[in-house]
Design a protein around this motif. Structure first.
Motif, PDB file in Angstrom:
ATOM      1  N   PRO A  71     -76.162 -41.830 -65.524  1.00 25.98           N
ATOM      2  CA  PRO A  71     -74.793 -41.312 -65.546  1.00 25.98           C
ATOM      3  C   PRO A  71     -73.816 -42.300 -64.936  1.00 25.98           C
ATOM      4  N   GLN A  72     -72.563 -42.150 -65.306  1.00 24.85           N
ATOM      5  CA  GLN A  72     -71.545 -43.089 -64.841  1.00 24.85           C
ATOM      6  C   GLN A  72     -70.381 -42.302 -64.256  1.00 24.85           C
ATOM      7  N   GLY A  73     -70.304 -42.263 -62.929  1.00 25.11           N
ATOM      8  CA  GLY A  73     -69.157 -41.646 -62.285  1.00 25.11           C
ATOM      9  C   GLY A  73     -69.230 -40.155 -62.072  1.00 25.11           C
ATOM     10  N   ASP A  74     -70.350 -39.522 -62.404  1.00 25.65           N
ATOM     11  CA  ASP A  74     -70.454 -38.069 -62.205  1.00 25.65           C
ATOM     12  C   ASP A  74     -70.614 -37.743 -60.722  1.00 25.65           C
ATOM     13  N   ARG A  75     -69.863 -36.759 -60.276  1.00 28.76           N
ATOM     14  CA  ARG A  75     -70.040 -36.264 -58.914  1.00 28.76           C
ATOM     15  C   ARG A  75     -71.197 -35.263 -58.878  1.00 28.76           C
ATOM     16  N   ARG A  76     -71.629 -34.943 -57.681  1.00 31.09           N
ATOM     17  CA  ARG A  76     -72.810 -34.083 -57.536  1.00 31.09           C
ATOM     18  C   ARG A  76     -72.683 -32.769 -58.292  1.00 31.09           C
ATOM     19  N   ALA A  77     -71.519 -32.153 -58.167  1.00 26.76           N
ATOM     20  CA  ALA A  77     -71.346 -30.829 -58.769  1.00 26.76           C
ATOM     21  C   ALA A  77     -71.428 -30.858 -60.290  1.00 26.76           C
ATOM     22  N   GLU A  78     -71.230 -32.030 -60.887  1.00 25.76           N
ATOM     23  CA  GLU A  78     -71.233 -32.142 -62.347  1.00 25.76           C
ATOM     24  C   GLU A  78     -72.623 -32.400 -62.920  1.00 25.76           C
ATOM     25  N   LEU A  79     -73.549 -32.841 -62.090  1.00 24.33           N
ATOM     26  CA  LEU A  79     -74.852 -33.263 -62.598  1.00 24.33           C
ATOM     27  C   LEU A  79     -75.729 -32.132 -63.130  1.00 24.33           C
ATOM     28  N   PRO A  80     -75.846 -30.977 -62.444  1.00 24.30           N
ATOM     29  CA  PRO A  80     -76.781 -29.957 -62.939  1.00 24.30           C
ATOM     30  C   PRO A  80     -76.524 -29.532 -64.370  1.00 24.30           C
ATOM     31  N   ALA A  81     -75.265 -29.373 -64.752  1.00 23.65           N
ATOM     32  CA  ALA A  81     -74.958 -28.931 -66.115  1.00 23.65           C
ATOM     33  C   ALA A  81     -75.383 -29.981 -67.136  1.00 23.65           C
ATOM     34  N   LYS A  82     -75.185 -31.252 -66.807  1.00 25.53           N
ATOM     35  CA  LYS A  82     -75.554 -32.303 -67.762  1.00 25.53           C
ATOM     36  C   LYS A  82     -77.064 -32.486 -67.827  1.00 25.53           C
ATOM     37  N   ILE A  83     -77.734 -32.335 -66.707  1.00 22.66           N
ATOM     38  CA  ILE A  83     -79.193 -32.383 -66.720  1.00 22.66           C
ATOM     39  C   ILE A  83     -79.747 -31.250 -67.581  1.00 22.66           C
ATOM     40  N   ALA A  84     -79.170 -30.071 -67.417  1.00 20.41           N
ATOM     41  CA  ALA A  84     -79.601 -28.923 -68.227  1.00 20.41           C
ATOM     42  C   ALA A  84     -79.347 -29.179 -69.705  1.00 20.41           C
ATOM     43  N   ARG A  85     -78.219 -29.795 -70.023  1.00 17.17           N
ATOM     44  CA  ARG A  85     -77.886 -30.098 -71.419  1.00 17.17           C
ATOM     45  C   ARG A  85     -78.883 -31.079 -72.021  1.00 17.17           C
ATOM     46  N   ILE A  86     -79.258 -32.100 -71.266  1.00 19.44           N
ATOM     47  CA  ILE A  86     -80.243 -33.064 -71.770  1.00 19.44           C
ATOM     48  C   ILE A  86     -81.582 -32.378 -72.005  1.00 19.44           C
ATOM     49  N   ARG A  87     -81.988 -31.532 -71.093  1.00 19.60           N
ATOM     50  CA  ARG A  87     -83.251 -30.820 -71.281  1.00 19.60           C
ATOM     51  C   ARG A  87     -83.200 -29.928 -72.515  1.00 19.60           C
ATOM     52  N   GLN A  88     -82.058 -29.268 -72.716  1.00 16.24           N
ATOM     53  CA  GLN A  88     -81.888 -28.411 -73.890  1.00 16.24           C
ATOM     54  C   GLN A  88     -81.981 -29.227 -75.176  1.00 16.24           C
ATOM     55  N   LEU A  89     -81.322 -30.380 -75.207  1.00 11.00           N
ATOM     56  CA  LEU A  89     -81.334 -31.222 -76.400  1.00 11.00           C
ATOM     57  C   LEU A  89     -82.733 -31.772 -76.664  1.00 11.00           C
ATOM     58  N   ARG A  90     -83.446 -32.146 -75.628  1.00 16.89           N
ATOM     59  CA  ARG A  90     -84.793 -32.664 -75.818  1.00 16.89           C
ATOM     60  C   ARG A  90     -85.743 -31.584 -76.316  1.00 16.89           C
ATOM     61  N   GLU A  91     -85.594 -30.402 -75.788  1.00 16.86           N
ATOM     62  CA  GLU A  91     -86.444 -29.298 -76.258  1.00 16.86           C
ATOM     63  C   GLU A  91     -86.164 -28.988 -77.724  1.00 16.86           C
ATOM     64  N   ALA A  92     -84.880 -28.981 -78.089  1.00 18.53           N
ATOM     65  CA  ALA A  92     -84.512 -28.694 -79.472  1.00 18.53           C
ATOM     66  C   ALA A  92     -85.046 -29.759 -80.427  1.00 18.53           C
ATOM     67  N   ALA A  93     -85.140 -31.004 -79.933  1.00 13.52           N
ATOM     68  CA  ALA A  93     -85.632 -32.095 -80.762  1.00 13.52           C
ATOM     69  C   ALA A  93     -87.151 -32.223 -80.717  1.00 13.52           C
ATOM     70  N   GLY A  94     -87.818 -31.364 -79.935  1.00 12.55           N
ATOM     71  CA  GLY A  94     -89.270 -31.410 -79.839  1.00 12.55           C
ATOM     72  C   GLY A  94     -89.788 -32.591 -79.042  1.00 12.55           C
ATOM     73  N   LEU A  95     -88.985 -33.059 -78.097  1.00 15.60           N
ATOM     74  CA  LEU A  95     -89.372 -34.217 -77.273  1.00 15.60           C
ATOM     75  C   LEU A  95     -89.927 -33.714 -75.944  1.00 15.60           C
ATOM     76  N   ALA A  96     -91.198 -33.958 -75.712  1.00 17.20           N
ATOM     77  CA  ALA A  96     -91.861 -33.393 -74.537  1.00 17.20           C
ATOM     78  C   ALA A  96     -92.318 -34.445 -73.537  1.00 17.20           C
ATOM     79  N   GLY A  97     -92.055 -35.721 -73.803  1.00 17.11           N
ATOM     80  CA  GLY A  97     -92.525 -36.762 -72.906  1.00 17.11           C
ATOM     81  C   GLY A  97     -91.738 -36.810 -71.609  1.00 17.11           C
ATOM     82  N   SER A  98     -92.190 -37.661 -70.691  1.00 20.96           N
ATOM     83  CA  SER A  98     -91.507 -37.797 -69.405  1.00 20.96           C
ATOM     84  C   SER A  98     -90.117 -38.390 -69.608  1.00 20.96           C
ATOM     85  N   PHE A  99     -89.210 -38.040 -68.721  1.00 24.21           N
ATOM     86  CA  PHE A  99     -87.822 -38.474 -68.822  1.00 24.21           C
ATOM     87  C   PHE A  99     -87.300 -38.647 -67.405  1.00 24.21           C
ATOM     88  N   THR A 100     -86.583 -39.752 -67.161  1.00 25.39           N
ATOM     89  CA  THR A 100     -86.097 -40.062 -65.819  1.00 25.39           C
ATOM     90  C   THR A 100     -84.607 -39.793 -65.711  1.00 25.39           C
TER      91      THR A 100
END
Length: 315
Positions: free
Chosen positions: A213-242
């Motif tokens: 991420p670039q410039g995100d404050r702490r309060a903004e991170l959980p929603a974006k992390i959740a969004r990435i997890r949602q997108l990966r699940e929808a795409a059937g991507l189950a591998g490790s992610f950092t």
């Protein structure tokens, strides 16, 4: 052997000073520093448990941006190669390579060589870029840079894979029957995608092995992390992610000088407690940065962080 990023734990790395000197973050002492200081910092990171050292990427800065960005931007491949030769375990991150400025086979040749020579320590961080004049001077597509980056990541997956003769067929790039050696030492070079816009988050989720991420404050991170997890699940991507983040500026101990309003300072245990909040969000690597008045003060800060703060990050 390249260091792993264990799931469930918090690792830490650093984007090196000196190699990029934007007025947004460069300290005054960096203007007179060079190779010797970079070497000291890389060696300190190597022995202080840092997971990676990172270097930025810009080819040329126009006059209109030079006041804020400066024109000091070391080449990431040259810089990381130099530092690879004087370190042993710390990983080498491009944060971020503007890969749309170059043909994927050129990028693959450079970074595959770096991975091979370093014993498999490369992490390829990529981003779309933002300097129009830079793209235009190099004949690259600025308006379509997002789509170019999407395809370039796909092409790099092939070109950095195990095959000596990689193949890719896309809208902009097509190659086959062209051999490149040396191959990367790693079976799969990690690609971390930088940026916090909606397209960057989508790209990280669907094409990356990690997110910068670039410039995100702490309060903004959980929603974006959740969004990435949602997108990966929808795409059937189950591998490790950092999941990564850039922490607030730090100073280990009581500074005795003005380190700025947003800087976290104090006892090591208190700093670790604050940084553990990122781990609770799902972050697995934090990019730390320190306020300093000299290279010596910065190496002292890095060593103190590794010895006194880091042992408490995963309590």
């Amino acid at each position: 052997m390249a260091q792993e990023f264990p799931q469930g734990t918090l690792s830490y790395g650093i984007q090196l000073p000196i190699q990029s000197q934007s007025t947004l973050y460069a300290e005054p002492w960096e203007a007179e520093a060079g190779a010797a200081e970079l070497a000291d910092l890389a060696r300190t990171a190597d022995r202080s448990g840092f997971a990676y050292i990172a270097c930025c990427d810009h080819v040329a800065i126009p006059h209109r941006l030079a006041g804020a960005m400066s024109t000091v931007w070391y080449d990431p491949v040259a810089t990381l190669s130099f530092l690879a030769g004087i370190t042993e375990r710390v990983r080498l991150l491009s944060h971020v390579a503007v890969v749309g400025l170059r043909h994927p086979l050129v990028t693959a040749k450079q970074y595959a060589t770096l991975d091979h020579l370093s014993g498999g320590r490369l992490i390829l961080g990529v981003g779309a870029g933002h300097v129009r004049e830079e793209f235009e001077a190099l004949g690259a597509d600025f308006e379509g840079r997002g789509a170019v980056l999407d395809e370039t990541v796909d092409a790099l997956r092939a070109a950095l894979g195990p095959e000596e003769y990689p193949e890719h067929r896309g809208e902009r790039y097509e190659f086959s029957g062209l051999g490149q050696r040396p191959r990367p030492d790693q079976e799969r070079v990690p690609i971390w995608v930088g940026g916090s816009s909606a397209p960057a988050v989508r790209r990280a989720a669907t094409r990356g092995d990690g997110w910068l991420p670039q410039g995100d404050r702490r309060a903004e991170l959980p929603a974006k992390i959740a969004r990435i997890r949602q997108l990966r699940e929808a795409a059937g991507l189950a591998g490790s992610f950092t999941f990564g983040t850039i922490a607030e500026p730090l100073y280990v101990g009581e500074p005795g000088w003005d380190v700025g309003r947003r800087t976290l300072s104090g006892k090591p245990e208190a700093l670790a407690e604050s940084l553990r909040e990122y781990r609770a969000m799902g972050v697995r690597q934090i990019q730390v940065r320190f306020r300093s008045r000299s290279c010596g003060e910065l190496t002292d800060q890095m060593a103190a962080f590794g010895a006194e703060v880091a042992p408490h990050l995963n309590d």
